[in-house]
Design a protein around this motif. Structure first.
Motif, PDB file in Angstrom:
ATOM      1  N   GLY A 135       7.117 -10.419  -5.115  1.00  0.00           N
ATOM      2  CA  GLY A 135       5.901 -11.095  -4.583  1.00  0.00           C
ATOM      3  C   GLY A 135       6.101 -12.550  -4.111  1.00  0.00           C
ATOM      4  N   ALA A 136       7.271 -12.925  -4.158  1.00  0.00           N
ATOM      5  CA  ALA A 136       7.412 -14.162  -3.561  1.00  0.00           C
ATOM      6  C   ALA A 136       7.779 -14.292  -2.287  1.00  0.00           C
ATOM      7  CB  ALA A 136       8.569 -15.008  -4.448  1.00  0.00           C
ATOM      8  N   PRO A 137       7.200 -15.053  -1.300  1.00  0.00           N
ATOM      9  CA  PRO A 137       7.485 -15.091   0.074  1.00  0.00           C
ATOM     10  C   PRO A 137       8.953 -15.744   0.366  1.00  0.00           C
ATOM     11  CG  PRO A 137       5.858 -16.855  -0.105  1.00  0.00           C
ATOM     12  CD  PRO A 137       5.847 -16.031  -1.596  1.00  0.00           C
ATOM     13  N   ASN A 138       9.614 -15.395   1.227  1.00  0.00           N
ATOM     14  CA  ASN A 138      10.834 -16.083   1.780  1.00  0.00           C
ATOM     15  C   ASN A 138      10.302 -17.407   2.436  1.00  0.00           C
ATOM     16  OD1 ASN A 138      12.781 -14.631   0.709  1.00  0.00           O
ATOM     17  ND2 ASN A 138      12.882 -13.311   2.672  1.00  0.00           N
ATOM     18  N   ILE A 139      10.997 -18.203   2.707  1.00  0.00           N
ATOM     19  CA  ILE A 139      10.601 -19.764   3.353  1.00  0.00           C
ATOM     20  C   ILE A 139      11.642 -20.159   4.393  1.00  0.00           C
ATOM     21  CG2 ILE A 139      10.335 -22.179   2.882  1.00  0.00           C
ATOM     22  CD1 ILE A 139       8.295 -20.592   1.311  1.00  0.00           C
ATOM     23  N   LEU A 140      10.809 -20.474   5.275  1.00  0.00           N
ATOM     24  CA  LEU A 140      11.401 -21.176   6.725  1.00  0.00           C
ATOM     25  C   LEU A 140      11.526 -22.493   6.390  1.00  0.00           C
ATOM     26  CD1 LEU A 140      12.630 -20.709   9.596  1.00  0.00           C
ATOM     27  CD2 LEU A 140      10.198 -20.854  10.423  1.00  0.00           C
ATOM     28  N   ARG A 141      12.900 -23.496   6.269  1.00  0.00           N
ATOM     29  CA  ARG A 141      12.707 -24.550   6.065  1.00  0.00           C
ATOM     30  C   ARG A 141      12.620 -25.384   7.465  1.00  0.00           C
ATOM     31  NH1 ARG A 141      11.925 -28.214   1.849  1.00  0.00           N
ATOM     32  NH2 ARG A 141      13.066 -30.049   2.209  1.00  0.00           N
ATOM     33  N   GLY A 142      11.772 -26.074   7.640  1.00  0.00           N
ATOM     34  CA  GLY A 142      11.291 -26.961   8.874  1.00  0.00           C
ATOM     35  C   GLY A 142      12.549 -27.966   9.396  1.00  0.00           C
ATOM     36  N   ASP A 143      13.146 -28.440   8.373  1.00  0.00           N
ATOM     37  CA  ASP A 143      14.029 -29.618   8.903  1.00  0.00           C
ATOM     38  C   ASP A 143      15.524 -29.306   8.625  1.00  0.00           C
ATOM     39  OD1 ASP A 143      14.366 -29.444   6.000  1.00  0.00           O
ATOM     40  OD2 ASP A 143      13.887 -31.583   5.459  1.00  0.00           O
ATOM     41  N   ALA A 144      15.959 -28.114   8.791  1.00  0.00           N
ATOM     42  CA  ALA A 144      17.362 -27.443   8.882  1.00  0.00           C
ATOM     43  C   ALA A 144      17.361 -26.861  10.248  1.00  0.00           C
ATOM     44  CB  ALA A 144      17.579 -26.749   7.653  1.00  0.00           C
ATOM     45  N   ILE A 145      18.208 -27.011  11.158  1.00  0.00           N
ATOM     46  CA  ILE A 145      18.402 -26.456  12.567  1.00  0.00           C
ATOM     47  C   ILE A 145      19.775 -25.943  12.614  1.00  0.00           C
ATOM     48  CG2 ILE A 145      18.499 -26.647  14.763  1.00  0.00           C
ATOM     49  CD1 ILE A 145      15.854 -28.490  14.517  1.00  0.00           C
ATOM     50  N   VAL A 146      19.767 -24.614  12.907  1.00  0.00           N
ATOM     51  CA  VAL A 146      21.201 -24.036  13.491  1.00  0.00           C
ATOM     52  C   VAL A 146      21.060 -23.392  14.575  1.00  0.00           C
ATOM     53  CG1 VAL A 146      21.777 -23.548  11.029  1.00  0.00           C
ATOM     54  CG2 VAL A 146      20.959 -21.820  12.396  1.00  0.00           C
ATOM     55  N   SER A 147      21.911 -22.708  15.294  1.00  0.00           N
ATOM     56  CA  SER A 147      21.807 -22.044  16.471  1.00  0.00           C
ATOM     57  C   SER A 147      22.509 -20.646  16.459  1.00  0.00           C
ATOM     58  CB  SER A 147      22.320 -22.802  17.747  1.00  0.00           C
ATOM     59  OG  SER A 147      22.171 -22.077  18.983  1.00  0.00           O
ATOM     60  N   HIS A 148      21.789 -19.696  16.671  1.00  0.00           N
ATOM     61  CA  HIS A 148      22.704 -18.233  16.581  1.00  0.00           C
ATOM     62  C   HIS A 148      22.783 -18.032  18.296  1.00  0.00           C
ATOM     63  CE1 HIS A 148      21.663 -13.558  17.347  1.00  0.00           C
ATOM     64  NE2 HIS A 148      22.605 -13.734  16.555  1.00  0.00           N
TER      65      HIS A 148
END
Length: 287
Positions: free
Chosen positions: A246-259
């Motif tokens: 029941g816990a959502p995953n989180i998109l962290r706003g201050d960490a950036i990578v490139s795929h």
């Protein structure tokens, strides 16, 4: 270590072409004391990838913190495509005091603050299955980047769906994304692309798992430690386990990578010099 926890960066390894770029950033962050070990989980074909395999062995021989990991013995793999084998890797990830950082082997940029910010977020929020960075060239991340007015909507609007036709399959859109990010990297202004906040990802939302942070204590606490049921890692981490907890995953706003690329984008990206630009930046990261 970060805040008293070991950090292991691991990759389902297959391609020297792009992993040789990623490895420079991992080396940088090992030398900065942020990463303790780097694991290459061998996910190669036995023939036709001899150069890729030799390169991984060379790295393991040259760097004491770089290790090869292999598919477990005695597991019936059936006739599955090799992409389905990566879920077996979590049997190695049951140290409760370790944060595990997963990277696709075509992640070609890690911002200098990404590892630290991602790991600290992971430790501060133990409930989610996965904490994701802002992954450039990831459809759901592109959706939130547009919502925060970081990506123009006139490039094509991206819905919050991992295989959105624009965010996942549109080659010209991917070219524009990489060009924009590279321009910011070269100008030293990547932090201008941070999101305004962290965003929860509703349980059951499939999310392309090019990069995320997870906890060894979570895998250790499974009924069979380290064994994912079902064993397809993207479905387990983004659909099944979040729904179960029941816990959502989180998109962290201050960490950036490139795929780098999804397969429909390959012809468009391979016709550019963008990967050469990423490689030149990676070389500078460990200069």
């Amino acid at each position: 270590m970060i805040d008293g926890h070991r950090v292991i960066a691991w990759t389902p390894y297959g391609r020297r072409r792009t992993y040789s770029i990623l490895f420079k950033y991992l080396q940088r962050d090992v030398e900065r004391g942020l990463i303790d070990e780097v694991w290459m989980y061998m996910n190669t074909d036995p023939t036709g990838q001899e150069d890729d395999i030799a390169y991984a062995h060379d790295l393991a021989n040259d760097y004491p913190w770089a290790h090869l990991k292999h598919r477990p013995e005695g597991v019936d793999l059936g006739n599955l495509p090799k992409q389905r084998y990566t879920g077996l890797a979590y049997r190695e990830m049951t140290d409760p005091d370790t944060v595990y950082l997963r990277f696709d082997d075509d992640v070609v940029y890690i911002h200098e603050h990404a590892i630290e910010n991602l790991v600290r977020a992971r430790l501060q929020m133990p409930a989610p299955t996965a904490i994701f960075p802002v992954i450039f060239n990831n459809a759901i991340c592109s959706h939130f980047l547009q919502a925060c007015q970081k990506i123009p909507t006139d490039w094509g609007t991206v819905a919050p769906y991992c295989m959105d036709p624009t965010g996942w399959a549109n080659g010209p859109f991917a070219v524009k994304l990489h060009e924009m990010l590279l321009d910011h990297i070269e100008a030293g202004t990547v932090d201008q692309l941070y999101l305004y906040q962290d965003f929860p990802i509703q349980p059951g939302t499939q999310f392309s798992v090019s990069c995320f942070a997870s906890l060894g204590s979570m895998y250790a606490g499974l009924d069979q430690p380290g064994i994912l049921i079902p064993d397809e890692e993207e479905s387990w981490h983004t659909i099944h386990h979040p729904l179960a907890t029941g816990a959502p995953n989180i998109l962290r706003g201050d960490a950036i990578v490139s795929h780098w690329s999804f397969f429909p984008q390959h012809p468009f990206l391979n016709a550019t010099d963008l990967l050469d630009r990423y490689r030149a930046l990676a070389d500078k990261a460990v200069a």
